[in-house]
Design a protein around this motif. Structure first.
Motif, PDB file in Angstrom:
ATOM      1  N   THR A   1     -14.816   4.941  53.064  1.00 11.13           N
ATOM      2  CA  THR A   1     -14.574   3.423  53.687  1.00 11.13           C
ATOM      3  C   THR A   1     -14.530   3.288  55.223  1.00 11.13           C
TER       4      THR A   1
ATOM      5  N   SER B   1     -15.588   2.823  58.910  1.00 11.26           N
ATOM      6  CA  SER B   1     -16.110   1.834  59.445  1.00 11.26           C
ATOM      7  C   SER B   1     -16.421   1.966  60.912  1.00 11.26           C
TER       8      SER B   1
ATOM      9  N   PRO C   1     -21.481   5.314  55.011  1.00 14.63           N
ATOM     10  CA  PRO C   1     -20.932   3.891  55.521  1.00 14.63           C
ATOM     11  C   PRO C   1     -20.937   3.583  56.786  1.00 14.63           C
TER      12      PRO C   1
END
Length: 279
Positions: free
Chosen positions: A176, A178, A248
């Motif tokens: 996840t 970012s 990601p």
């Protein structure tokens, strides 16, 4: 650092590299005498790059620290099969491979590509990925047991020059993860393997909202790297920000002109929508 760690003579090279990285979070040091230069857009303990080098070192950037160590197993250890697309059955035994850049230098072909391993969702999948990593590259330095891989992306960046392929970077980050705004992570290394420079090859990560980057060189020139238009097919010999399947974050590669080397990388971000405020 605990006393038993300080006196433990059986620590592996990976343990030493990680301890050095932890120490660098507390101390700001000057530029280390190595041909690999790393810069971090902001301090993130989870995003440390290991760059291939003969000796473990720590380089403190303007806002972060990076462990520098030899890659496990060394070399390419053979080509790894490309993993099927997410729409097909998940193959946990092979990475997604994305070519980030290609070119020709002094008559020799070169390329940079990244292998991004699938994210294990449970212990069974973690065991499968762990075993595949052990055979292909070696497991990440900060992962001690297979379950450490759950929910994370492991990647290996490789450089090929004149038919010789070698690993240059590796890391494990949350799936996840970012990057925001002008966040930036870069490494500058020689294009030609096993040389002392110049540091012409810049490999970096940026946010998916980054509009472009500018690679500045020591001779005063610069290279602008933009994004391809949506749906536009572009050759890998064009310097562009690219997505890598399974990653990601987005990637870019810059190559300095001959007889100069890396100085700095700047990020251009997309303007805020009208009426929006900066966070």
């Amino acid at each position: 650092m605990s006393a038993d760690r300080e006196t433990n003579l059986d620590m592996t090279h990976r343990d030493i590299a990680l301890l050095l990285a932890e120490a660098a979070d507390e101390v700001e040091i000057g530029i280390a005498p190595t041909q690999s230069v790393i810069r971090g857009g902001r301090r993130r303990r989870a995003r440390r790059w290991a760059v291939a080098a003969a000796t473990a070192l720590v380089i403190a950037g303007t806002s972060g620290a990076v462990a520098v160590a030899g890659l496990p197993g060394g070399g390419d250890q053979g080509q790894v099969a490309t993993q099927p697309s997410p729409s097909e059955e998940r193959d946990l035994s092979a990475p997604y491979r994305t070519t980030l850049a290609t070119g020709t230098d002094e008559g020799k072909e070169w390329s940079v590509f990244v292998d991004v391993w699938p994210t294990p969702r449970n212990e069974a999948e973690a065991d499968t990925v762990w075993n595949a990593l052990t055979e292909a590259h070696g497991t990440p330095p900060d992962a001690k047991v297979p379950s450490d891989l759950i929910g994370t992306v492991t990647y290996f960046v490789k450089r090929s020059y004149g038919g010789e392929t070698s690993g240059v970077m590796e890391n494990r980050i949350p799936a996840t993860e970012s990057m925001l705004g002008s966040d930036l992570q870069t490494a500058a290394i020689p294009l030609v393997p096993d040389t002392d420079g110049p540091q012409r090859l810049v490999i970096g990560q940026v946010a998916k909202t980054a509009q472009g980057v500018v690679c500045e060189w020591k001779d005063g020139t610069s290279t602008e790297v933009g994004r391809a238009g949506k749906g536009e097919e572009v050759s890998t010999d064009e310097e562009l920000i690219r997505s890598a399947e399974g990653s990601p974050v987005d990637w870019f590669v810059c190559l300095a002109p001959k007889d100069t080397s890396h100085k700095e990388v700047l990020v251009r971000v997309l303007p805020l929508p009208e009426g929006a405020q900066k966070s």
